[in-house]
Design an enzyme around this catalytic site. Structure first.
Site, short mmCIF file in Angstrom:
data_model
loop_
_atom_site.label_atom_id
_atom_site.label_comp_id
_atom_site.label_asym_id
_atom_site.label_seq_id
_atom_site.Cartn_x
_atom_site.Cartn_y
_atom_site.Cartn_z
N ASP A 7 0.87 -1.17 0.00
CA ASP A 7 0.00 0.00 0.00
C ASP A 7 0.91 1.23 0.00
O ASP A 7 2.14 1.11 -0.16
CB ASP A 7 -1.02 -0.04 1.16
CG ASP A 7 -0.38 0.24 2.53
OD1 ASP A 7 0.87 0.32 2.62
OD2 ASP A 7 -1.15 0.37 3.51
N HIS A 8 0.33 2.40 0.19
CA HIS A 8 1.12 3.64 0.13
C HIS A 8 2.23 3.66 1.19
O HIS A 8 3.31 4.18 0.96
CB HIS A 8 0.21 4.86 0.29
CG HIS A 8 -0.65 4.81 1.51
ND1 HIS A 8 -1.77 4.01 1.58
CD2 HIS A 8 -0.54 5.43 2.72
CE1 HIS A 8 -2.32 4.15 2.78
NE2 HIS A 8 -1.60 4.99 3.49
N CYS A 64 2.96 -3.21 4.05
CA CYS A 64 2.14 -2.05 4.40
C CYS A 64 2.90 -1.31 5.51
O CYS A 64 4.08 -1.59 5.73
CB CYS A 64 0.71 -2.44 4.79
SG CYS A 64 0.57 -3.52 6.23
N THR A 66 2.73 -1.25 8.94
CA THR A 66 3.17 -2.13 10.03
C THR A 66 3.37 -3.57 9.59
O THR A 66 3.97 -4.37 10.31
CB THR A 66 2.11 -2.17 11.14
OG1 THR A 66 0.88 -2.63 10.55
CG2 THR A 66 1.90 -0.81 11.78
N HIS A 97 9.85 -23.62 9.68
CA HIS A 97 8.81 -24.20 10.52
C HIS A 97 7.39 -23.99 9.99
O HIS A 97 6.52 -24.81 10.27
CB HIS A 97 8.89 -23.59 11.94
CG HIS A 97 10.06 -24.07 12.72
ND1 HIS A 97 10.19 -23.84 14.07
CD2 HIS A 97 11.18 -24.76 12.34
CE1 HIS A 97 11.34 -24.38 14.50
NE2 HIS A 97 11.96 -24.93 13.46
N ARG A 131 7.69 -32.86 11.61
CA ARG A 131 6.68 -32.46 12.59
C ARG A 131 6.02 -31.13 12.22
O ARG A 131 4.85 -30.90 12.55
CB ARG A 131 7.29 -32.39 13.99
CG ARG A 131 8.29 -31.27 14.21
CD ARG A 131 8.90 -31.36 15.62
NE ARG A 131 9.69 -30.18 15.96
CZ ARG A 131 10.93 -29.95 15.54
NH1 ARG A 131 11.55 -30.83 14.74
NH2 ARG A 131 11.58 -28.87 15.91
N HIS A 132 6.74 -30.31 11.50
CA HIS A 132 6.17 -29.01 11.11
C HIS A 132 5.09 -29.19 10.04
O HIS A 132 4.10 -28.47 10.03
CB HIS A 132 7.28 -28.09 10.61
CG HIS A 132 8.35 -27.87 11.63
ND1 HIS A 132 8.10 -27.26 12.83
CD2 HIS A 132 9.66 -28.23 11.67
CE1 HIS A 132 9.20 -27.22 13.56
NE2 HIS A 132 10.16 -27.82 12.87
C1 RB5 Z 1 -1.85 2.91 6.48
O1 RB5 Z 1 -1.82 4.14 7.15
C2 RB5 Z 1 -1.63 1.77 7.46
O2 RB5 Z 1 -2.74 1.65 8.30
C3 RB5 Z 1 -1.35 0.48 6.73
O3 RB5 Z 1 -0.25 0.63 5.92
C4 RB5 Z 1 -1.04 -0.73 7.59
O4 RB5 Z 1 -0.02 -0.45 8.51
C5 RB5 Z 1 -2.18 -1.43 8.18
O5 RB5 Z 1 -2.07 -2.43 8.87
#
Ligand code: RB5
Length: 139
Positions: A7-8, A64, A66, A97, A131-132
């Site tokens: 994403d951005h 993205c 996070t 794993h 096992r995995h």
């Molecule tokens: C975008 O602002 C942010 O929410 C997205 O990139 C991501 O981190 C969502 O989980």
């Protein structure tokens, strides 16, 4: 084939990864996004999942801000094992794993240098099976 989706908030790191792949002559398919303009990560995650599932050999690199949103959406598909990785060891163990077929990165909190290290490990580490494999069957 490697499928890239972002994403951005992952756009900058995705472009840096693409430049690395180009310099190493590694092919990848970029399903977007293609600019830092705001988009909704579920749309890009779904586009990436669709391409990953076209071939069992495919792997995804989804980014993205996070990594959390991309992971949540991708993992709703039962054929996807998306791993949000933050270190070389998690990138390695996600393959050994968990047989992860998508590496998810946090674009806002991962340097290009660290991302490339994790990608190299992710792309060259085999699933240990045994096992995995039994545990994955229980998903
Ligand atoms: C975008 O602002 C942010 O929410 C997205 O990139 C991501 O981190 C969502 O989980």
């Amino acid at each position: 084939m490697i499928i890239l989706a972002c994403d951005h908030a992952g756009y900058k790191l995705k472009e840096e990864i693409k430049a690395f792949f180009n310099s190493e002559n590694i092919s990848a398919i970029d399903v977007g996004c293609y600019s830092p303009d705001k988009v909704d990560y579920p749309d890009l995650a779904k586009a990436g999942v669709e391409r990953v599932l076209e071939n069992k050999q495919n792997v995804g690199i989804f980014i993205c801000g996070t990594g959390i949103g991309m992971s949540m959406v991708a993992n709703r598909n039962p054929q996807i094992r998306a791993a949000l990785c933050t270190s070389k060891i998690t990138a390695s163990l996600s393959r050994k794993h968990n047989d992860a077929n998508v590496l998810v990165l946090a674009g806002r909190y991962t340097s290009k240098r660290k991302a490339i290290k994790m990608i190299k490990i992710f792309l060259t580490t085999d699933f240990e099976k045994g096992r995995h494999q039994e545990r994955i069957k229980k998903f």
